[in-house]
Design a protein around this motif. Structure first.
Motif, PDB file in Angstrom:
ATOM      1  N   GLY A 138       0.816  -1.215   0.000  1.00  0.00           N
ATOM      2  CA  GLY A 138       0.000   0.000   0.000  1.00  0.00           C
ATOM      3  C   GLY A 138       0.847   1.261   0.000  1.00  0.00           C
ATOM      4  O   GLY A 138       0.421   2.320   0.469  1.00  0.00           O
ATOM      5  N   SER A 139       2.081   1.129  -0.540  1.00  0.00           N
ATOM      6  CA  SER A 139       3.031   2.235  -0.415  1.00  0.00           C
ATOM      7  C   SER A 139       3.064   3.156  -1.632  1.00  0.00           C
ATOM      8  O   SER A 139       3.970   3.087  -2.456  1.00  0.00           O
ATOM      9  N   ASN A 140       2.063   4.006  -1.740  1.00  0.00           N
ATOM     10  CA  ASN A 140       2.102   5.143  -2.668  1.00  0.00           C
ATOM     11  C   ASN A 140       1.788   6.393  -1.837  1.00  0.00           C
ATOM     12  O   ASN A 140       1.797   6.321  -0.596  1.00  0.00           O
ATOM     13  N   PHE A 199      11.267   1.332  13.998  1.00  0.00           N
ATOM     14  CA  PHE A 199      10.202   0.532  13.374  1.00  0.00           C
ATOM     15  C   PHE A 199      10.781  -0.293  12.228  1.00  0.00           C
ATOM     16  O   PHE A 199      11.872  -0.012  11.718  1.00  0.00           O
ATOM     17  N   ALA A 200      10.020  -1.279  11.796  1.00  0.00           N
ATOM     18  CA  ALA A 200      10.377  -2.110  10.649  1.00  0.00           C
ATOM     19  C   ALA A 200      10.066  -1.357   9.367  1.00  0.00           C
ATOM     20  O   ALA A 200       8.992  -0.773   9.225  1.00  0.00           O
ATOM     21  N   SER A 201      11.000  -1.375   8.418  1.00  0.00           N
ATOM     22  CA  SER A 201      10.787  -0.673   7.153  1.00  0.00           C
ATOM     23  C   SER A 201      11.027  -1.630   5.999  1.00  0.00           C
ATOM     24  O   SER A 201      12.061  -2.287   5.927  1.00  0.00           O
ATOM     25  N   LEU A 204       5.294 -10.070  19.203  1.00  0.00           N
ATOM     26  CA  LEU A 204       5.816  -9.494  17.959  1.00  0.00           C
ATOM     27  C   LEU A 204       5.568 -10.515  16.853  1.00  0.00           C
ATOM     28  O   LEU A 204       5.175 -11.639  17.121  1.00  0.00           O
ATOM     29  N   ASP A 205       5.866 -10.142  15.605  1.00  0.00           N
ATOM     30  CA  ASP A 205       5.712 -11.104  14.501  1.00  0.00           C
ATOM     31  C   ASP A 205       7.091 -11.582  14.048  1.00  0.00           C
ATOM     32  O   ASP A 205       8.102 -10.910  14.281  1.00  0.00           O
ATOM     33  N   PRO A 206       7.138 -12.746  13.396  1.00  0.00           N
ATOM     34  CA  PRO A 206       8.439 -13.333  13.038  1.00  0.00           C
ATOM     35  C   PRO A 206       9.181 -12.625  11.900  1.00  0.00           C
ATOM     36  O   PRO A 206      10.393 -12.774  11.785  1.00  0.00           O
ATOM     37  N   GLY A 214       2.444  -4.628  13.656  1.00  0.00           N
ATOM     38  CA  GLY A 214       1.499  -5.747  13.513  1.00  0.00           C
ATOM     39  C   GLY A 214       2.149  -7.029  13.026  1.00  0.00           C
ATOM     40  O   GLY A 214       3.307  -7.307  13.335  1.00  0.00           O
ATOM     41  N   GLY A 215       1.374  -7.832  12.294  1.00  0.00           N
ATOM     42  CA  GLY A 215       1.913  -9.038  11.667  1.00  0.00           C
ATOM     43  C   GLY A 215       1.794 -10.322  12.464  1.00  0.00           C
ATOM     44  O   GLY A 215       2.248 -11.378  12.012  1.00  0.00           O
ATOM     45  N   THR A 216       1.177 -10.251  13.645  1.00  0.00           N
ATOM     46  CA  THR A 216       1.181 -11.408  14.542  1.00  0.00           C
ATOM     47  C   THR A 216       0.512 -12.687  14.001  1.00  0.00           C
ATOM     48  O   THR A 216       0.893 -13.764  14.439  1.00  0.00           O
TER      49      THR A 216
HETATM   50  C1  LIG Z   1       4.119  -4.147   5.741  1.00  0.00           C
HETATM   51  C2  LIG Z   1       4.655  -4.278   7.116  1.00  0.00           C
HETATM   52  C3  LIG Z   1       5.727  -3.483   7.556  1.00  0.00           C
HETATM   53  C4  LIG Z   1       6.496  -2.555   6.665  1.00  0.00           C
HETATM   54  O1  LIG Z   1       5.802  -1.404   6.329  1.00  0.00           O
HETATM   55  P1  LIG Z   1       6.199  -0.645   4.969  1.00  0.00           P
HETATM   56  O2  LIG Z   1       5.296   0.513   4.913  1.00  0.00           O
HETATM   57  O3  LIG Z   1       5.975  -1.648   3.867  1.00  0.00           O
HETATM   58  O4  LIG Z   1       7.633  -0.287   5.047  1.00  0.00           O
HETATM   59  C5  LIG Z   1       6.137  -3.605   8.873  1.00  0.00           C
HETATM   60  N1  LIG Z   1       5.535  -4.468   9.705  1.00  0.00           N
HETATM   61  C6  LIG Z   1       4.523  -5.254   9.323  1.00  0.00           C
HETATM   62  C7  LIG Z   1       3.942  -6.194  10.310  1.00  0.00           C
HETATM   63  C8  LIG Z   1       4.042  -5.194   8.015  1.00  0.00           C
HETATM   64  O5  LIG Z   1       3.036  -5.993   7.635  1.00  0.00           O
END
Ligand SMILES: *Cc1c(COP(=O)(O)O)cnc(C)c1O
Length: 324
Positions: free
Chosen positions: A148-150, A176-178, A271-273, A304-306
């Motif tokens: 969803g990155s626009n 944060f995760a990127s 957390l998620d893996p 998220g992502g769990t």
């Molecule tokens: C997609 C996602 C991200 C990364 O976000 P971006 O906007 O794609 O950099 C980080 N964490 C989780 C759990 C995601 O699903």
């Protein structure tokens, strides 16, 4: 005002990770709970989808098409949002259908999304072709890019930065995760728009820092323009750490397992893996190396992502050595 529909439970809370901070003997750590955005087990994509689906509605679309990895959280949240708003959905997933359907893939099936397996073909090509085909068939498709990155998706995170500042926690670092970069680009733009003085550190999940920085800077510039603010960004202004790529995307190593264990054992927080496990592992390593000073306040943005915890190979890797 940019058109937006309400999908997420906002504002997401900020909590203090007191016990984790103590055991790491480092700076004070807070967490922003975007794993609790509410829709279908939540996650960062729900914020982005508030803008993307509003645009899809305005354009008269009936079908949402997007793509991702087998355990894509973005696809799960897109399929759920589609159902809630009355769209059909098609998900283009990388690779072959696995023998065991679990985690996000199970949820996507359950949500009734149509799944197209890209096999070893180029994922962007299959996504394009799927879009063209449904266009020709008169299905009124709307294409949502990976993650969803626009500019629409990133705008959601510019406003998420405003939300964080309104919560008055006064943090020096946001970690944060990127990955596809929309979250980071949005936060970068939001920091400029709403005057965040601290630093934004993206832990790269699957890409070299140089490439990710450029992509984030470009998307941030486009997003700033879209939101009508002044702003050009260069890759040097974007903080990305790529020391934690391990064995590659979606491969959980010892560092991720330790991060998952520390968060769950000391805070009761999952957390998620794939994403937050890796980002937290990076943050923990940086704390141990003394990268942050003891007086600083860190905010870990939980994206998220769990649901992937319940998918193999992660679930078997994580249950190894546990009693019962
Ligand atoms: C997609 C996602 C991200 C990364 O976000 P971006 O906007 O794609 O950099 C980080 N964490 C989780 C759990 C995601 O699903």
């Amino acid at each position: 005002m940019i058109p937006r529909i309400k999908l997420a439970h906002l504002p997401t809370p900020i909590e203090s990770l007191t016990r984790l901070s103590e055991v790491l003997e480092g700076p004070q750590i807070l967490v922003k709970r975007d794993d609790q955005t509410g829709l279908a087990f939540g996650g960062n994509k729900t914020r982005k989808l508030e803008y993307l689906l509003a645009d899809a509605q305005d354009s008269g679309a009936e079908l949402l098409i997007t793509g991702g990895a087998v355990q894509s959280n973005h696809c799960r949240q897109t399929a759920a949002a589609a159902n809630k708003m009355g769209f059909n959905s098609v998900l283009v997933l990388v690779g072959e259908r696995p023998e065991n359907v679990s985690g996000n893939l199970l949820l996507n099936r359950f949500l009734g999304a149509e799944i197209v397996w890209a096999g070893d073909k180029q994922r962007d090509l299959v996504l394009r072709q799927t879009y063209e085909k449904s266009l020709q068939e008169g299905k009124k498709p709307y294409l949502i890019p990976y993650g969803g990155s626009n500019v629409l998706g990133a705008s959601a995170y510019a406003f998420a930065m405003q939300e964080m500042l309104d919560q008055n926690e006064d943090v020096d670092w946001v970690v944060f995760a990127s990955s596809s970069g929309g979250t980071q680009a949005g936060l970068v733009v939001g920091a400029q728009m709403f005057g965040y003085q601290g630093s934004l550190l993206g832990i790269s999940i699957d890409e070299q820092a140089g490439e990710l920085k450029e992509r984030v800077a470009t998307l941030a510039g486009e997003t700033a323009q879209f939101l009508g603010i002044d702003g050009t960004f260069s890759g040097d202004q974007v903080l990305v750490n790529d020391d934690y790529l391990g064995d590659g995307y979606g491969i959980m190593g010892e560092a991720e397992v330790e991060a998952l264990q520390l968060f769950s054992r000391y805070e009761g927080l999952f957390l998620d893996p794939v994403y937050t496990g890796r980002a937290a592992a990076g943050m923990i390593d940086l704390i141990r190396k003394g990268f942050f000073s003891a007086e600083e306040r860190l905010l870990f943005w939980h994206t998220g992502g769990t649901p992937a915890l319940f998918a193999n190979p992660y679930s078997s890797q994580l249950s190894y050595g546990l009693d019962g």
